[in-house]
Design a protein around this motif. Structure first.
Motif, mmCIF file in Angstrom:
data_model
loop_
_atom_site.group_PDB
_atom_site.id
_atom_site.type_symbol
_atom_site.label_atom_id
_atom_site.label_comp_id
_atom_site.label_asym_id
_atom_site.label_seq_id
_atom_site.Cartn_x
_atom_site.Cartn_y
_atom_site.Cartn_z
ATOM 1 N N CYS A 9 0.843 -1.207 0.000
ATOM 2 C CA CYS A 9 0.000 0.000 0.000
ATOM 3 C C CYS A 9 0.870 1.246 0.000
ATOM 4 C CB CYS A 9 -0.923 0.011 1.214
ATOM 5 S SG CYS A 9 -2.269 -1.174 1.075
ATOM 6 N N ARG A 10 1.896 1.234 0.854
ATOM 7 C CA ARG A 10 2.729 2.439 0.953
ATOM 8 C C ARG A 10 3.481 2.713 -0.341
ATOM 9 N NH1 ARG A 10 4.615 2.798 7.303
ATOM 10 N NH2 ARG A 10 2.472 3.146 7.995
ATOM 11 N N MET A 11 3.934 1.641 -0.999
ATOM 12 C CA MET A 11 4.628 1.815 -2.280
ATOM 13 C C MET A 11 3.739 2.542 -3.282
ATOM 14 S SD MET A 11 6.228 -1.900 -2.927
ATOM 15 C CE MET A 11 7.469 -2.544 -1.829
ATOM 16 N N ASN A 12 2.437 2.384 -3.118
ATOM 17 C CA ASN A 12 1.504 2.974 -4.076
ATOM 18 C C ASN A 12 0.719 4.141 -3.488
ATOM 19 O OD1 ASN A 12 1.874 1.181 -6.479
ATOM 20 N ND2 ASN A 12 1.484 -0.344 -4.899
ATOM 21 N N ASN A 13 1.343 4.741 -2.461
ATOM 22 C CA ASN A 13 0.772 5.943 -1.840
ATOM 23 C C ASN A 13 -0.636 5.747 -1.297
ATOM 24 O OD1 ASN A 13 3.091 7.489 -2.352
ATOM 25 N ND2 ASN A 13 2.420 7.757 -4.472
ATOM 26 N N ILE A 14 -0.904 4.552 -0.794
ATOM 27 C CA ILE A 14 -2.187 4.333 -0.129
ATOM 28 C C ILE A 14 -1.884 4.292 1.363
ATOM 29 C CG2 ILE A 14 -4.093 2.703 0.210
ATOM 30 C CD1 ILE A 14 -3.263 1.749 -2.750
ATOM 31 N N ASP A 15 -2.413 5.236 2.077
ATOM 32 C CA ASP A 15 -2.055 5.377 3.482
ATOM 33 C C ASP A 15 -2.932 4.494 4.357
ATOM 34 O OD1 ASP A 15 -0.683 6.490 5.676
ATOM 35 O OD2 ASP A 15 -2.425 7.772 6.078
ATOM 36 N N LEU A 16 -2.288 3.691 5.208
ATOM 37 C CA LEU A 16 -3.030 2.914 6.201
ATOM 38 C C LEU A 16 -2.609 3.417 7.574
ATOM 39 C CD1 LEU A 16 -2.636 -0.764 4.908
ATOM 40 C CD2 LEU A 16 -4.536 0.786 4.553
ATOM 41 N N PRO A 17 -3.563 3.588 8.472
ATOM 42 C CA PRO A 17 -3.181 4.066 9.798
ATOM 43 C C PRO A 17 -2.467 2.968 10.595
ATOM 44 C CG PRO A 17 -5.530 3.589 9.724
ATOM 45 C CD PRO A 17 -5.005 3.385 8.337
ATOM 46 N N THR A 18 -1.440 3.339 11.342
ATOM 47 C CA THR A 18 -0.737 2.356 12.196
ATOM 48 C C THR A 18 -0.318 3.013 13.505
ATOM 49 O OG1 THR A 18 1.432 2.938 11.314
ATOM 50 C CG2 THR A 18 0.302 1.112 10.228
ATOM 51 N N PHE A 19 -0.341 2.241 14.555
ATOM 52 C CA PHE A 19 0.249 2.673 15.830
ATOM 53 C C PHE A 19 1.488 1.842 16.160
ATOM 54 C CE2 PHE A 19 -4.183 4.093 17.006
ATOM 55 C CZ PHE A 19 -3.872 5.439 17.094
ATOM 56 N N CYS A 20 1.364 0.514 16.055
ATOM 57 C CA CYS A 20 2.454 -0.334 16.545
ATOM 58 C C CYS A 20 3.533 -0.565 15.499
ATOM 59 C CB CYS A 20 1.913 -1.672 17.043
ATOM 60 S SG CYS A 20 1.244 -2.752 15.757
ATOM 61 N N TYR A 21 3.231 -0.300 14.237
ATOM 62 C CA TYR A 21 4.209 -0.561 13.186
ATOM 63 C C TYR A 21 5.319 0.478 13.205
ATOM 64 C CZ TYR A 21 6.367 -1.129 8.667
ATOM 65 O OH TYR A 21 7.291 -1.318 7.675
ATOM 66 N N ASP A 22 6.543 0.013 13.036
ATOM 67 C CA ASP A 22 7.681 0.923 12.936
ATOM 68 C C ASP A 22 8.686 0.277 11.985
ATOM 69 O OD1 ASP A 22 9.222 3.197 15.055
ATOM 70 O OD2 ASP A 22 10.377 2.067 13.580
ATOM 71 N N ASP A 23 9.119 1.034 10.999
ATOM 72 C CA ASP A 23 10.039 0.508 9.978
ATOM 73 C C ASP A 23 11.261 -0.180 10.565
ATOM 74 O OD1 ASP A 23 8.809 1.094 7.611
ATOM 75 O OD2 ASP A 23 9.504 3.186 7.592
ATOM 76 N N ASP A 24 11.758 0.328 11.691
ATOM 77 C CA ASP A 24 13.022 -0.169 12.236
ATOM 78 C C ASP A 24 12.839 -1.245 13.299
ATOM 79 O OD1 ASP A 24 14.368 1.630 10.648
ATOM 80 O OD2 ASP A 24 14.226 3.222 12.135
#
Lengths: 356, 409
Positions: A23-38
């Motif tokens: 989704c992010r690759m295609n600029n579709i935003d999903l809400p997240t709290f617990c997700y962190d790239d690192d």
């Protein structure tokens, strides 16, 4: 590459990504709290859920891999109903004092409540738990009445700093972020690096140094990307400037901007900046005459020091002088300092604080 | 009239569970010898063809599950027996162990051979210390006799958390971590204990294995319901005359379970409802009693077979009060990892209390229904997804009991 259909449109995405990444690759935003790239995935906040036709359960996008032919809806009525309900559940346990909160304007909970029009919670039966603030440390404010239990702080502490100072204690509604035996941070392995503050999506963890209404993240006029001056590591940090004064330090987690530390800082870089506007700070060289300091220009001060060193060398010999350098300067500057000692002063008496 | 059928409990009251010689004399460990003489794929195929489905609640095809672990190359694989038996009203696993512990050890060792594992764990609930002692004795006897070969089994004890019956939380608990479920995929057969392929099966599932290997898949498929063959152990509790553990073919109806094997209602009471599958099971009214207990038939009526707990209630029971108590259980047992369960079960309990006290309105009923639907759809693990079931099924089948307690409009 595999083909996925998101909100009725087909996309080609790599086969080893999650739905969230696709989704992010295609600029579709999903809400997240617990997700962190690192950080390691938790899959626990359930805000990123999406709907796939024919599946009775909603799917957490952050932990579910894509596959060829996957079809999802990211803002269907069922998805929106779920997100709104989760937000209502979260604000029912969240101390709503946005008007005095350090994170006002920079808070995910606020952002998503705004996005989904959640003004208040219907799930208030039973009131809210109250966690007392008792930690006397000078750096990190821990207000668990605002915590949404995303556990990003726990994972940052374990995975970025490798301190493992905090974890989750108790279970269910009583679960809380805590040190071992719920002690003080300073009695724990905490090194006060503030990575937990960096990753907290809400106002549960904030800096005590930038608190006291100096200026919230959303109030700052500019963020100046600079290099920390405390040691030679060269961490990148951002000085938060308001009315031409530094009111806080944040870090930039983008490795293009912050290649050395990728946002991680130590206690000095993150919290030791209040000297900048201190009235005790020396802003010009001082020369002591008759027991009193007087301001001087850099040229005068350097000449004064050079004359003094020359005099000692002539009277007592070069080896009566020693050069002691600091980890606050870079390797290159340390190299130059030893060169000054050996070539100009003529002594091998060179040492460095990091050796001790 | 329906009859009990003993596959898992075939040695119940016939052998001394503490004496391996009794088990050996009854033909014990012969299936393990037979399995070890077969190729791994053959064993898996036999179990797959038998149609045996997990007896812990999820009903997944056991042989298929084993094949996932078998197909992965790994230096370590694990066989884990889920003996957490945390569903209130369930005591079948204890009965199996107390009657015939070796049948489970044999089933685990067969699984070990099939998937290529040398290490097994039995995760036994902390409330069963006597079972832990018994298992340790049985394992040491089996090792002494050498029947397990190079397959080792270790007993680990739970510490009272309901959610540790969920397979990934159970694995975390064995590892000494917080008993919290993992997100899936990856599923444990692919990446479980120590992130290695691990088969987690229920006690009853393993106890079925020796007979399947001995008598063959075809024999097994002929028993009970077609899509969920074999027998099922049921533990009866509540307002039923015989509060006992029975083993019946899976095409037995709920009515037979209660009125034939259970001996009918206690104290000449009138039947009102039965909850099957444990605390997270749905409530079933009189009109659905002719449903067979097999997994799929139960699912069709919006209920579950689950662990096979059968909790019978007569007309004197206040459904809303019972459900309020159940919601308190879930509030206590939520691990707190995911938002909808951690906050949801707490609020469900609070709203149920309000309804039970007669202080709720129609709006509260709508609110709890919404909350339950969202929990079912979004919770991380089966605990949170199933917790709303008693509320939703009673709102469906016993709505008038809720309405009677509402504040006058």
């Amino acid at each position: 590459m595999v083909t996925v259909t998101i909100n009725g449109q087909q996309y080609q995405v790599p086969e080893d990504v999650t739905i969230l990444e696709a989704c992010r690759m295609n600029n579709i935003d999903l809400p997240t709290f617990c997700y962190d790239d690192d950080l390691k995935l938790a899959g626990s906040c359930r805000m990123c859920v999406v709907e796939s036709p024919g599946r009775p359960l909603l799917i957490a996008a952050c932990v579910t891999p894509v596959f060829d032919g996957l079809t999802i809806e990211t803002e269907s009525p069922a998805v929106i109903r779920a997100r709104k309900t989760i937000l209502e559940l979260l604000i029912a346990r969240h101390k709503m004092e946005c008007h005095v909160c350090e994170k006002n304007g920079d808070c995910r909970l606020q952002d998503y409540c705004y996005r989904y029009g959640v003004a208040e919670s219907r799930f208030t039966d039973g009131g809210m738990l109250h966690f007392p603030i008792e930690d006397p440390n000078p750096f990190i404010e821990r207000d668990y009445d605002k915590c949404i239990m995303c556990t990003r702080c726990v994972r940052a502490c374990e995975e970025i700093t490798v301190a493992q100072a905090i974890g989750v204690k108790d279970r269910g509604h009583h679960a809380q972020i805590s040190t071992a035996f719920n002690g003080k941070l300073e009695d724990s392995p905490c090194v006060f690096c503030g990575q937990c503050v960096m990753v907290c999506p809400v106002g549960a963890l904030t800096s005590k140094v930038s608190a006291a209404y100096h200026g919230r993240p959303s109030d700052v006029d500019k963020r100046v990307l600079t290099t920390c001056s405390y040691c030679g590591t060269g961490c990148t940090l951002e000085l938060n400037v308001k009315d031409n004064k530094v009111v806080g330090v944040t870090s930039n987690r983008d490795e293009n901007f912050s290649p050395v530390n990728k946002g991680a800082l130590c206690v000095k870089g993150r919290f030791g900046w209040d000297f900048i506007n201190s009235s005790d700070r020396l802003t010009t060289p001082l020369i002591k005459e008759n027991g009193e300091f007087r301001p001087a220009s850099w040229e005068e001060a350097l000449n004064f020091a050079a004359q003094g060193l020359k005099k000692i060398k002539e009277e007592k010999g070069a080896d009566s002088i020693a050069v002691f350098t600091s980890a606050r300067i870079t390797n290159e500057e340390n190299y130059l300092a030893q060169k000054l000692a050996r070539a100009a002063l003529g002594t091998n008496n060179v040492d460095h604080c990091a050796r001790l | 009239m329906a009859q009990e059928m003993h596959i898992v409990l075939k040695n119940r009251d016939k052998i001394n569970p503490l004496d391996i010689n009794d088990y050996l004399a009854a033909g014990g460990y012969q299936s393990l010898v037979k399995a070890r003489g077969m190729a791994q794929e053959e064993v898996i195929e036999e179990v797959k063809n038998s149609g045996l489905r997990g007896r812990g609640g999820a009903g997944f095809n056991t042989g298929l599950k084993w094949s996932f672990s078998y197909n992965i190359k790994s230096d370590e694989k694990y066989v884990i027996c889920n003996a957490d038996e945390g569903e209130p009203g369930t005591y079948k696993d204890r009965i199996i162990f107390e009657s015939d512990p070796h049948i489970v050890l044999e089933g685990m060792a067969i699984c070990g051979h099939a998937i290529g594992s040398k290490k097994g764990y039995i995760y036994c609930r902390g409330e069963y210390p006597q079972v832990v002692d018994l298992l340790k004795k049985a394992i040491s006897q089996a090792k002494e006799k050498g029947v397990l070969g190079d397959f080792d089994i270790e007993v680990r004890m739970g510490a009272g958390a309901y959610v540790c019956g969920e397979e990934s939380a159970l694995i975390e608990s064995i590892l000494g971590q917080r008993g919290e479920p993992r997100f899936k995929p990856p599923f444990p057969p692919v990446s479980g204990l120590n992130w290695k392929p691990s088969i987690v099966n229920n006690v009853e599932t393993f106890a079925n294995i020796p007979a399947i290997i001995h008598k063959g898949a075809q024999w097994f498929t002929g028993i009970g319901a077609k899509s969920y063959p074999g027998t099922k152990l049921l533990s009866l509790t509540g307002d039923v005359k015989n509060r006992v553990c029975i083993e019946v073919p899976t095409d037995t109806t709920i009515r037979d379970v209660i009125f034939h094997f259970g001996g009918g209602m206690r104290n000449n009471g009138q039947f009102k409802a039965v909850q099957i599958g444990g605390t997270s099971g749905g409530f079933i009214p009189e009109s659905l009693l002719d449903t067979p207990i097999d997994f799929d038939s139960m699912r069709k009526i919006g209920a579950t077979l689950g662990t096979g707990a059968v909790f019978v209630m007569d007309q004197s029971r206040d459904i809303v009060d019972v459900v309020t108590r159940i919601s308190k259980f879930f509030e206590h047992e939520s691990c707190g990892k995911c938002n909808p369960c951690r906050e949801g079960v707490f609020r469900c309990h609070e709203i149920m209390k309000k309804i039970n006290k007669g202080l709720a309105t129609e709006e509260d009923l709508e609110k709890i229904q919404l909350l339950c639907l969202v929990m079912e759809q979004t919770c991380l693990c089966g605990c949170g997804q199933a917790a709303p079931s008693p509320i939703l099924t009673t709102l469906k089948h016993f709505q008038e009991e809720y309405e009677q307690k509402l504040l006058p409009a």
